[in-house]
Design a protein around this motif. Structure first.
Motif, PDB file in Angstrom:
ATOM      1  N   LYS A  17       0.811  -1.222   0.000  1.00 55.99           N
ATOM      2  CA  LYS A  17       0.000   0.000   0.000  1.00 55.99           C
ATOM      3  C   LYS A  17       0.843   1.270   0.000  1.00 55.99           C
ATOM      4  CE  LYS A  17      -0.666   0.045   5.036  1.00 55.99           C
ATOM      5  NZ  LYS A  17      -1.610  -0.069   6.165  1.00 55.99           N
ATOM      6  N   ASN A  18       1.846   1.357   0.873  1.00 57.92           N
ATOM      7  CA  ASN A  18       2.645   2.579   0.956  1.00 57.92           C
ATOM      8  C   ASN A  18       3.507   2.781  -0.287  1.00 57.92           C
ATOM      9  OD1 ASN A  18       1.903   3.559   3.642  1.00 57.92           O
ATOM     10  ND2 ASN A  18       2.925   1.731   4.407  1.00 57.92           N
ATOM     11  N   GLY A 149      16.063  -5.932   5.593  1.00 55.83           N
ATOM     12  CA  GLY A 149      14.804  -5.629   6.267  1.00 55.83           C
ATOM     13  C   GLY A 149      13.879  -6.823   6.237  1.00 55.83           C
ATOM     14  N   TYR A 150      12.639  -6.586   6.631  1.00 57.53           N
ATOM     15  CA  TYR A 150      11.580  -7.593   6.596  1.00 57.53           C
ATOM     16  C   TYR A 150      10.384  -6.999   5.871  1.00 57.53           C
ATOM     17  CZ  TYR A 150      14.419  -8.907  10.659  1.00 57.53           C
ATOM     18  OH  TYR A 150      15.466  -9.190  11.499  1.00 57.53           O
ATOM     19  N   GLN A 151       9.550  -7.848   5.276  1.00 55.25           N
ATOM     20  CA  GLN A 151       8.397  -7.340   4.544  1.00 55.25           C
ATOM     21  C   GLN A 151       7.492  -6.505   5.445  1.00 55.25           C
ATOM     22  OE1 GLN A 151       6.213 -10.041   2.077  1.00 55.25           O
ATOM     23  NE2 GLN A 151       7.991 -10.588   0.849  1.00 55.25           N
ATOM     24  N   GLU A 152       7.353  -6.903   6.691  1.00 54.48           N
ATOM     25  CA  GLU A 152       6.444  -6.207   7.603  1.00 54.48           C
ATOM     26  C   GLU A 152       6.899  -4.771   7.901  1.00 54.48           C
ATOM     27  OE1 GLU A 152       5.884 -10.517   7.800  1.00 54.48           O
ATOM     28  OE2 GLU A 152       7.657  -9.238   7.976  1.00 54.48           O
ATOM     29  N   LEU A 153       8.182  -4.485   7.681  1.00 50.28           N
ATOM     30  CA  LEU A 153       8.678  -3.119   7.879  1.00 50.28           C
ATOM     31  C   LEU A 153       8.138  -2.156   6.816  1.00 50.28           C
ATOM     32  CD1 LEU A 153      12.406  -3.627   8.944  1.00 50.28           C
ATOM     33  CD2 LEU A 153      10.649  -2.405  10.230  1.00 50.28           C
ATOM     34  N   TYR A 155       5.172  -1.598   6.184  1.00 53.57           N
ATOM     35  CA  TYR A 155       3.965  -0.914   6.667  1.00 53.57           C
ATOM     36  C   TYR A 155       3.970  -0.643   8.161  1.00 53.57           C
ATOM     37  CZ  TYR A 155       2.654  -5.888   7.284  1.00 53.57           C
ATOM     38  OH  TYR A 155       2.642  -7.222   7.600  1.00 53.57           O
ATOM     39  N   LEU A 156       4.916  -1.228   8.897  1.00 51.62           N
ATOM     40  CA  LEU A 156       4.950  -1.005  10.349  1.00 51.62           C
ATOM     41  C   LEU A 156       6.159  -0.188  10.791  1.00 51.62           C
ATOM     42  CD1 LEU A 156       3.742  -4.481  11.659  1.00 51.62           C
ATOM     43  CD2 LEU A 156       2.421  -2.383  11.359  1.00 51.62           C
ATOM     44  N   HIS A 157       6.987   0.216   9.861  1.00 51.36           N
ATOM     45  CA  HIS A 157       8.084   1.129  10.188  1.00 51.36           C
ATOM     46  C   HIS A 157       7.492   2.434  10.712  1.00 51.36           C
ATOM     47  CE1 HIS A 157      11.574   3.754   9.678  1.00 51.36           C
ATOM     48  NE2 HIS A 157      12.320   2.664   9.554  1.00 51.36           N
ATOM     49  N   PRO A 158       8.121   3.071  11.711  1.00 53.85           N
ATOM     50  CA  PRO A 158       7.580   4.331  12.261  1.00 53.85           C
ATOM     51  C   PRO A 158       7.380   5.433  11.224  1.00 53.85           C
ATOM     52  CG  PRO A 158       9.290   3.471  13.697  1.00 53.85           C
ATOM     53  CD  PRO A 158       9.291   2.603  12.461  1.00 53.85           C
ATOM     54  N   ASN A 159       8.056   5.349  10.087  1.00 52.46           N
ATOM     55  CA  ASN A 159       7.841   6.344   9.029  1.00 52.46           C
ATOM     56  C   ASN A 159       6.435   6.265   8.443  1.00 52.46           C
ATOM     57  OD1 ASN A 159      10.460   7.167   9.345  1.00 52.46           O
ATOM     58  ND2 ASN A 159      11.237   6.185   7.498  1.00 52.46           N
ATOM     59  N   TYR A 160       5.756   5.123   8.648  1.00 50.04           N
ATOM     60  CA  TYR A 160       4.452   4.916   8.027  1.00 50.04           C
ATOM     61  C   TYR A 160       3.355   4.543   9.023  1.00 50.04           C
ATOM     62  CZ  TYR A 160       7.773   4.601   4.246  1.00 50.04           C
ATOM     63  OH  TYR A 160       8.817   4.879   3.399  1.00 50.04           O
ATOM     64  N   PHE A 161       3.731   4.037  10.181  1.00 50.32           N
ATOM     65  CA  PHE A 161       2.722   3.558  11.119  1.00 50.32           C
ATOM     66  C   PHE A 161       2.781   4.315  12.437  1.00 50.32           C
ATOM     67  CE2 PHE A 161       1.534   0.790  14.702  1.00 50.32           C
ATOM     68  CZ  PHE A 161       0.212   0.521  14.361  1.00 50.32           C
ATOM     69  N   THR A 162       1.630   4.861  12.825  1.00 52.69           N
ATOM     70  CA  THR A 162       1.464   5.472  14.132  1.00 52.69           C
ATOM     71  C   THR A 162       0.255   4.816  14.786  1.00 52.69           C
ATOM     72  OG1 THR A 162       2.339   7.598  13.364  1.00 52.69           O
ATOM     73  CG2 THR A 162       1.084   7.607  15.418  1.00 52.69           C
ATOM     74  N   PRO A 163       0.419   4.146  15.932  1.00 55.98           N
ATOM     75  CA  PRO A 163      -0.712   3.440  16.539  1.00 55.98           C
ATOM     76  C   PRO A 163      -1.826   4.388  16.958  1.00 55.98           C
ATOM     77  CG  PRO A 163       1.133   3.550  18.065  1.00 55.98           C
ATOM     78  CD  PRO A 163       1.646   4.035  16.743  1.00 55.98           C
ATOM     79  N   ASN A 164      -3.051   3.959  16.734  1.00 54.60           N
ATOM     80  CA  ASN A 164      -4.233   4.744  17.091  1.00 54.60           C
ATOM     81  C   ASN A 164      -4.961   4.057  18.247  1.00 54.60           C
ATOM     82  OD1 ASN A 164      -6.586   6.184  17.293  1.00 54.60           O
ATOM     83  ND2 ASN A 164      -7.084   6.105  15.107  1.00 54.60           N
ATOM     84  N   PRO A 165      -4.979   4.657  19.438  1.00 57.02           N
ATOM     85  CA  PRO A 165      -5.605   4.014  20.596  1.00 57.02           C
ATOM     86  C   PRO A 165      -7.124   3.931  20.522  1.00 57.02           C
ATOM     87  CG  PRO A 165      -4.907   6.242  21.162  1.00 57.02           C
ATOM     88  CD  PRO A 165      -4.384   5.961  19.784  1.00 57.02           C
ATOM     89  N   ALA A 166      -7.724   4.538  19.487  1.00 56.20           N
ATOM     90  CA  ALA A 166      -9.187   4.508  19.368  1.00 56.20           C
ATOM     91  C   ALA A 166      -9.722   3.086  19.279  1.00 56.20           C
ATOM     92  CB  ALA A 166      -9.631   5.314  18.146  1.00 56.20           C
ATOM     93  N   VAL A 167      -8.904   2.164  18.750  1.00 55.84           N
ATOM     94  CA  VAL A 167      -9.352   0.779  18.631  1.00 55.84           C
ATOM     95  C   VAL A 167      -9.620   0.172  20.010  1.00 55.84           C
ATOM     96  CG1 VAL A 167      -7.023  -0.235  18.679  1.00 55.84           C
ATOM     97  CG2 VAL A 167      -8.878  -1.430  17.488  1.00 55.84           C
ATOM     98  N   ILE A 327      16.533  -1.180   7.162  1.00 51.76           N
ATOM     99  CA  ILE A 327      16.232  -0.083   6.245  1.00 51.76           C
ATOM    100  C   ILE A 327      14.734   0.217   6.217  1.00 51.76           C
ATOM    101  CG2 ILE A 327      18.193  -0.713   4.780  1.00 51.76           C
ATOM    102  CD1 ILE A 327      16.070  -1.785   2.731  1.00 51.76           C
ATOM    103  N   ASP A 328      14.394   1.327   5.575  1.00 47.56           N
ATOM    104  CA  ASP A 328      13.011   1.668   5.259  1.00 47.56           C
ATOM    105  C   ASP A 328      12.646   0.859   4.009  1.00 47.56           C
ATOM    106  OD1 ASP A 328      10.730   2.823   4.103  1.00 47.56           O
ATOM    107  OD2 ASP A 328      11.182   4.813   4.891  1.00 47.56           O
ATOM    108  N   VAL A 329      11.916  -0.226   4.177  1.00 49.39           N
ATOM    109  CA  VAL A 329      11.648  -1.154   3.077  1.00 49.39           C
ATOM    110  C   VAL A 329      10.774  -0.518   2.001  1.00 49.39           C
ATOM    111  CG1 VAL A 329      10.603  -3.380   2.469  1.00 49.39           C
ATOM    112  CG2 VAL A 329      11.988  -3.170   4.540  1.00 49.39           C
ATOM    113  N   THR A 330       9.814   0.306   2.394  1.00 52.36           N
ATOM    114  CA  THR A 330       8.980   0.971   1.395  1.00 52.36           C
ATOM    115  C   THR A 330       9.806   1.882   0.503  1.00 52.36           C
ATOM    116  OG1 THR A 330       6.901   0.869   2.640  1.00 52.36           O
ATOM    117  CG2 THR A 330       7.137   2.675   1.079  1.00 52.36           C
TER     118      THR A 330
END
Length: 346
Positions: A17-18, A149-153, A155-167, A327-330
């Motif tokens: 996605k990113n 890197g890893y594939q999960e990075l 979309y979960l690297h801090p450059n792209y993911f910020t947790p939302n506590p609303a969940v 690294i930043d995989v995206t």
């Protein structure tokens, strides 16, 4: 450049996605085709993507074989119309590799699953380029690119993911609550034949709920006893929930790796011991995943961990070191795809 992304698994949606958004910002024309599997369509629509459905996931090897022909025909038809410069796919995406050969266009496959023998047999010899993590145990050949890197990075690297506590509000939780996520997979993939994960699911729930709230995410149907624990939150919010979880235990490889990268203690239960380089590195080098083939031993370890007072803090520190090393995989994907084939040499 026109780039055709074919997605065969919900994890592909997160993974690409990113990169798609980054490539579109650069002016590239990206098109998505997808196999309808689990929550793939829900995720694509949640992120605002348009897509063409070219087939659906099937449980048996025979039905997978017949569906492969349908999927490749539909992908070929769309590719002939779209006229992509490159075709892109995730783990075991033989469809993109085959159709790329048919229309004489390069295919780039991103893979991190060494033990998927059937997928590698169908894919590797046809793909133009195969990208794998640097810790990947299999040497594919001169068309292989290893990245640190890893594939999960992606979309979960801090450059792209910020947790939302609303969940947490949706589930009546707060950030200080102790809760454990159990992840169960269906074990219907071709590389899962003859393998197993957690065998004593009810025992896991009954024992772990002594220490906190238990939530289940499952690809398969659950026993009536377990159904009330199933998470009902929308799938695009799962990573927020994983971030805030006290512990995750399951037989889903992707979810286990996601937790490790998020700094959430993760226990992976699978008979597939020592087959994947990413798991070996995450366990032996960083200590962010614990891998057990025996369900009883995994449960004992889970009970031990959940009682540790500084568990999450310890895991966050390990995760911080991991992020410093990788690294930043995206960003890597955008550079590779946006300037291919020149980028292959770089």
């Amino acid at each position: 450049m026109k780039i055709l992304f074919n997605m065969c698994h919900p994890a592909d949606v997160h993974f690409f996605k990113n990169a798609i958004w980054g490539l579109e910002k650069q002016g590239h024309d990206c098109k998505i085709t997808t196999v309808d599997k689990d929550v793939s369509l829900n995720l694509l629509y949640a992120y605002g993507f348009e897509c063409d459905v070219i087939g659906s996931a099937k449980p048996s090897l025979f039905s997978k074989a017949t569906e492969l022909l349908k999927i490749e025909y539909n992908l070929y038809r769309i590719a002939k119309s779209f006229k992509p410069d490159i075709l892109v796919g995730g783990v075991g995406n033989a469809y993109s590799a085959h159709v790329g050969k048919m229309i004489r266009k390069p295919s780039i496959i991103f893979d991190d699953t060494e033990h998927a023998k059937i997928e590698h047999l169908l894919t590797d010899r046809f793909a133009t380029t195969i990208c794998t993590p640097s810790c990947f145990k299999k040497n594919i050949g001169k068309n292989q690119i290893r990245y640190n890197g890893y594939q999960e990075l992606a979309y979960l690297h801090p450059n792209y993911f910020t947790p939302n506590p609303a969940v947490l509000d949706e589930l009546g939780l707060n950030e200080d609550d102790v809760f454990i996520i159990l992840r169960f997979v269906s074990w219907t993939a071709s590389h899962d034949v003859g393998q197993h994960g957690i065998t004593n699911k009810i025992e896991f729930v009954k024992e772990l709920e002594k220490y906190g709230k238990v939530l289940i995410t499952s690809e398969d149907e659950l026993d009536d006893v377990l159904e009330k624990y199933r998470i009902t939150t929308s799938p695009e919010k799962l990573h927020d929930l994983l971030y805030y979880a006290s512990l995750c235990v399951g037989d889903g490889a992707t979810t286990a790796t996601e937790c490790a990268i998020l700094g959430t203690p993760s226990i992976y239960v699978s008979s597939l011991v020592g087959t994947m380089g990413n798991f070996i590195e995450l366990e032996d080098k960083y200590g962010v995943i614990l891998h057990y083939s025996d369900s009883d031993k995994a449960l004992d370890k889970a009970v031990e961990l959940i009682q540790k007072p500084n568990l999450k803090e310890d895991w966050k520190n390990k995760r911080d070191q991991l992020l410093k090393d990788k690294i930043d995989v995206t960003a890597f994907m955008v550079r590779l795809l946006g300037d291919y084939p020149n980028s292959f040499q770089v």
